[in-house]
Design a protein around this motif. Structure first.
Motif, PDB file in Angstrom:
ATOM      1  N   SER A 262      35.426  -2.495  48.396  1.00  0.00           N
ATOM      2  CA  SER A 262      35.125  -1.120  47.992  1.00  0.00           C
ATOM      3  C   SER A 262      34.373  -0.337  49.065  1.00  0.00           C
ATOM      4  O   SER A 262      34.226   0.887  48.942  1.00  0.00           O
ATOM      5  CB  SER A 262      34.295  -1.128  46.700  1.00  0.00           C
ATOM      6  N   SER A 263      33.907  -1.023  50.110  1.00  0.00           N
ATOM      7  CA  SER A 263      33.104  -0.321  51.128  1.00  0.00           C
ATOM      8  C   SER A 263      33.518  -0.623  52.569  1.00  0.00           C
ATOM      9  O   SER A 263      33.650   0.285  53.386  1.00  0.00           O
ATOM     10  CB  SER A 263      31.623  -0.669  50.954  1.00  0.00           C
ATOM     11  N   VAL A 264      33.754  -1.903  52.890  1.00  0.00           N
ATOM     12  CA  VAL A 264      33.965  -2.284  54.283  1.00  0.00           C
ATOM     13  C   VAL A 264      35.248  -1.692  54.882  1.00  0.00           C
ATOM     14  O   VAL A 264      35.214  -1.214  56.027  1.00  0.00           O
ATOM     15  CB  VAL A 264      33.927  -3.819  54.441  1.00  0.00           C
ATOM     16  N   PRO A 265      36.401  -1.708  54.197  1.00  0.00           N
ATOM     17  CA  PRO A 265      37.590  -1.084  54.805  1.00  0.00           C
ATOM     18  C   PRO A 265      37.370   0.378  55.182  1.00  0.00           C
ATOM     19  O   PRO A 265      37.844   0.820  56.241  1.00  0.00           O
ATOM     20  CB  PRO A 265      38.657  -1.217  53.708  1.00  0.00           C
ATOM     21  N   ARG A 266      36.635   1.108  54.353  1.00  0.00           N
ATOM     22  CA  ARG A 266      36.334   2.498  54.685  1.00  0.00           C
ATOM     23  C   ARG A 266      35.399   2.574  55.886  1.00  0.00           C
ATOM     24  O   ARG A 266      35.556   3.457  56.759  1.00  0.00           O
ATOM     25  CB  ARG A 266      35.693   3.197  53.480  1.00  0.00           C
ATOM     26  N   MET A 267      34.426   1.691  55.979  1.00  0.00           N
ATOM     27  CA  MET A 267      33.535   1.651  57.134  1.00  0.00           C
ATOM     28  C   MET A 267      34.315   1.368  58.410  1.00  0.00           C
ATOM     29  O   MET A 267      34.085   1.980  59.447  1.00  0.00           O
ATOM     30  CB  MET A 267      32.447   0.591  56.926  1.00  0.00           C
TER      31      MET A 267
ATOM     32  N   TYR B 102      31.478   5.005  42.332  1.00  0.00           N
ATOM     33  CA  TYR B 102      31.520   4.310  41.052  1.00  0.00           C
ATOM     34  C   TYR B 102      31.823   2.823  41.223  1.00  0.00           C
ATOM     35  O   TYR B 102      31.119   1.962  40.677  1.00  0.00           O
ATOM     36  CB  TYR B 102      32.556   4.955  40.135  1.00  0.00           C
ATOM     37  N   PHE B 103      32.857   2.494  41.999  1.00  0.00           N
ATOM     38  CA  PHE B 103      33.250   1.096  42.117  1.00  0.00           C
ATOM     39  C   PHE B 103      32.235   0.287  42.925  1.00  0.00           C
ATOM     40  O   PHE B 103      31.932  -0.861  42.572  1.00  0.00           O
ATOM     41  CB  PHE B 103      34.648   0.982  42.726  1.00  0.00           C
TER      42      PHE B 103
ATOM     43  N   ILE C 276      26.879   5.626  55.519  1.00  0.00           N
ATOM     44  CA  ILE C 276      28.124   4.909  55.798  1.00  0.00           C
ATOM     45  C   ILE C 276      29.026   4.846  54.573  1.00  0.00           C
ATOM     46  O   ILE C 276      30.174   4.388  54.670  1.00  0.00           O
ATOM     47  CB  ILE C 276      27.837   3.484  56.300  1.00  0.00           C
ATOM     48  N   LEU C 277      28.520   5.292  53.417  1.00  0.00           N
ATOM     49  CA  LEU C 277      29.328   5.340  52.201  1.00  0.00           C
ATOM     50  C   LEU C 277      28.764   6.407  51.268  1.00  0.00           C
ATOM     51  O   LEU C 277      27.721   7.007  51.544  1.00  0.00           O
ATOM     52  CB  LEU C 277      29.378   3.966  51.512  1.00  0.00           C
ATOM     53  N   CYS C 278      29.461   6.644  50.173  1.00  0.00           N
ATOM     54  CA  CYS C 278      29.043   7.685  49.226  1.00  0.00           C
ATOM     55  C   CYS C 278      27.954   7.139  48.315  1.00  0.00           C
ATOM     56  O   CYS C 278      28.228   6.454  47.328  1.00  0.00           O
ATOM     57  CB  CYS C 278      30.241   8.157  48.414  1.00  0.00           C
TER      58      CYS C 278
ATOM     59  N   THR D 175      18.249   2.843  56.455  1.00  0.00           N
ATOM     60  CA  THR D 175      19.003   2.755  55.212  1.00  0.00           C
ATOM     61  C   THR D 175      20.434   2.309  55.460  1.00  0.00           C
ATOM     62  O   THR D 175      20.992   1.498  54.706  1.00  0.00           O
ATOM     63  CB  THR D 175      19.001   4.117  54.491  1.00  0.00           C
ATOM     64  N   LYS D 176      21.054   2.824  56.525  1.00  0.00           N
ATOM     65  CA  LYS D 176      22.431   2.433  56.852  1.00  0.00           C
ATOM     66  C   LYS D 176      22.515   0.944  57.164  1.00  0.00           C
ATOM     67  O   LYS D 176      23.433   0.256  56.706  1.00  0.00           O
ATOM     68  CB  LYS D 176      22.934   3.257  58.038  1.00  0.00           C
ATOM     69  N   VAL D 177      21.563   0.455  57.937  1.00  0.00           N
ATOM     70  CA  VAL D 177      21.562  -0.967  58.296  1.00  0.00           C
ATOM     71  C   VAL D 177      21.370  -1.818  57.043  1.00  0.00           C
ATOM     72  O   VAL D 177      22.068  -2.825  56.839  1.00  0.00           O
ATOM     73  CB  VAL D 177      20.471  -1.274  59.334  1.00  0.00           C
ATOM     74  N   GLY D 178      20.422  -1.426  56.197  1.00  0.00           N
ATOM     75  CA  GLY D 178      20.177  -2.167  54.962  1.00  0.00           C
ATOM     76  C   GLY D 178      21.382  -2.162  54.042  1.00  0.00           C
ATOM     77  O   GLY D 178      21.742  -3.188  53.457  1.00  0.00           O
ATOM     78  N   THR D 179      22.032  -0.998  53.936  1.00  0.00           N
ATOM     79  CA  THR D 179      23.230  -0.893  53.097  1.00  0.00           C
ATOM     80  C   THR D 179      24.357  -1.752  53.650  1.00  0.00           C
ATOM     81  O   THR D 179      25.053  -2.443  52.898  1.00  0.00           O
ATOM     82  CB  THR D 179      23.686   0.574  53.002  1.00  0.00           C
ATOM     83  N   ALA D 180      24.559  -1.703  54.964  1.00  0.00           N
ATOM     84  CA  ALA D 180      25.601  -2.524  55.585  1.00  0.00           C
ATOM     85  C   ALA D 180      25.327  -4.009  55.356  1.00  0.00           C
ATOM     86  O   ALA D 180      26.261  -4.796  55.167  1.00  0.00           O
ATOM     87  CB  ALA D 180      25.683  -2.230  57.077  1.00  0.00           C
ATOM     88  N   PHE D 181      24.041  -4.382  55.342  1.00  0.00           N
ATOM     89  CA  PHE D 181      23.705  -5.787  55.151  1.00  0.00           C
ATOM     90  C   PHE D 181      24.089  -6.260  53.760  1.00  0.00           C
ATOM     91  O   PHE D 181      24.778  -7.274  53.614  1.00  0.00           O
ATOM     92  CB  PHE D 181      22.206  -6.008  55.385  1.00  0.00           C
ATOM     93  N   TYR D 182      23.660  -5.526  52.707  1.00  0.00           N
ATOM     94  CA  TYR D 182      23.979  -6.023  51.369  1.00  0.00           C
ATOM     95  C   TYR D 182      25.419  -5.730  50.967  1.00  0.00           C
ATOM     96  O   TYR D 182      25.966  -6.366  50.066  1.00  0.00           O
ATOM     97  CB  TYR D 182      22.979  -5.510  50.314  1.00  0.00           C
ATOM     98  N   ALA D 183      26.076  -4.775  51.648  1.00  0.00           N
ATOM     99  CA  ALA D 183      27.466  -4.469  51.327  1.00  0.00           C
ATOM    100  C   ALA D 183      28.452  -5.383  52.028  1.00  0.00           C
ATOM    101  O   ALA D 183      29.513  -5.705  51.477  1.00  0.00           O
ATOM    102  CB  ALA D 183      27.777  -3.013  51.701  1.00  0.00           C
TER     103      ALA D 183
END
Length: 319
Positions: free
Chosen positions: A77-82, A103-104, A178-180, A272-280
């Motif tokens: 739900s996130s990495v392909p878009r990244m 949402y997803f 990096i995402l919505c 925040t971007k780094v933290g989000t990328a880590f858990y995503a």
């Protein structure tokens, strides 16, 4: 779900990582490789549980296989878009695509909260009530627990999504992320914001602290029970298992809490971007390794599967 809004903005621009082009190329390779490896790891776990007669009957592995499927959906739900944004200069995402990702991504993240709680409950019942465990955690109970995780995971962010999607977005339309994410989206919305910020905060705090408290309580009771046990062999094995579970919980909740619960965290965009990328992206890659690294049953099941495959190859070669 129909998204209705009174907006002039029909698309957003995801800025992504604010790094130079050659670093973007490195990130592109890194996240692509990470995504492929994550898919392979989780598909392997699902395959092992489905094909192995022993694992497929055990509640812990039924939960783990569903957890792996959830991780596949979550990372997708996130990495392909990244990866797409890193490879392209066109970082535009439509209004509806943005809210669908929102949402997803957050619903699957909430589902992960519940699965971590479900696996903590399973270990609590198995260790604290070993004689009653087969009756309590029957197949019906286990699949009911799985259904609960999926259903309530996808209900957790319905209200914030609906309220935020109905706000007016009259410009600018640049999301510095990096995402919505609801935080940057709310910063772009025109006042009045109504109950949208409050609903988003309540959902995050209730889901986060509710599940963290449940997991901490479950593992605390497990550790207390193990400390009283006189069987050193089973005690060591149980500690090895729950230590892996607690490591997964610590990594995921720690990274999510660092992004959303530390005061001022959302204002530090690059952190925040780094933290989000880590858990995503990183935690879905690490979780299968952590769960299976010291798991003898998974290693034995993998050995049996490889033996069957080698036997099949040799039989076909001799025909």
């Amino acid at each position: 779900m129909e998204l209705t809004n009174r907006t002039n903005v029909r698309e957003f621009i995801l800025l992504g990582f604010g790094v130079e082009q050659h670093y973007q190329s490195l990130l592109l390779v890194f996240f692509t490789l990470l995504y492929v490896l994550t898919l392979i790891e989780n598909i392997t776990i699902i395959t092992l549980v489905l094909l192995d007669a022993k694992l497929s009957q055990l509640p812990m592995y039924i939960l783990l296989s569903n957890f792996s499927w959830m991780e596949i959906c979550y990372v997708s739900s996130s990495v392909p878009r990244m990866v797409f944004d890193l490879a392209s200069s066109n970082k535009i995402i439509s209004f509806h695509e943005c809210f669908i990702q929102f949402y997803f991504f957050f619903s699957l993240g909430t589902t992960e909260f519940y699965f971590l709680s479900a696996m903590a409950l399973d270990r609590y019942l198995a260790i604290c009530y070993p004689l009653r465990y087969p009756q309590i955690m029957s197949s019906t109970s286990c699949y009911g627990l799985v259904a609960f995780c999926w259903v309530f995971g996808f209900l957790g962010h319905v209200v914030p999504l609906t309220l935020i999607s109905r706000l007016s977005f009259c410009g600018p339309n640049i999301i510095d992320h990096i995402l919505c994410d609801p935080g940057p989206l709310l910063s772009l919305a025109c006042p009045p914001l109504g109950y949208a910020p409050l609903s988003s905060q309540i959902a995050m705090y209730v889901l986060f602290f509710g599940n963290v408290s449940f997991v901490m309580l479950s593992y605390s009771l497990v550790i207390f029970t193990l400390m009283k046990s006189s069987n050193q062999g089973s005690q060591k094995k149980a500690f090895s298992t729950i230590s892996m579970h607690m490591l997964v919980v610590t990594i995921f909740y720690g990274s999510v809490g660092g992004v959303y619960l530390i005061p001022g965290g959302e204002n530090q965009s690059e952190v925040t971007k780094v933290g989000t990328a880590f858990y995503a992206a990183v935690t879905p890659f690490l979780n299968p390794l952590i769960y299976c690294l010291r798991n003898d049953q998974v290693k034995e099941a993998l050995g049996r599967l490889l033996s069957r495959m080698m036997g099949l190859v040799l039989r076909n070669a001799t025909v």
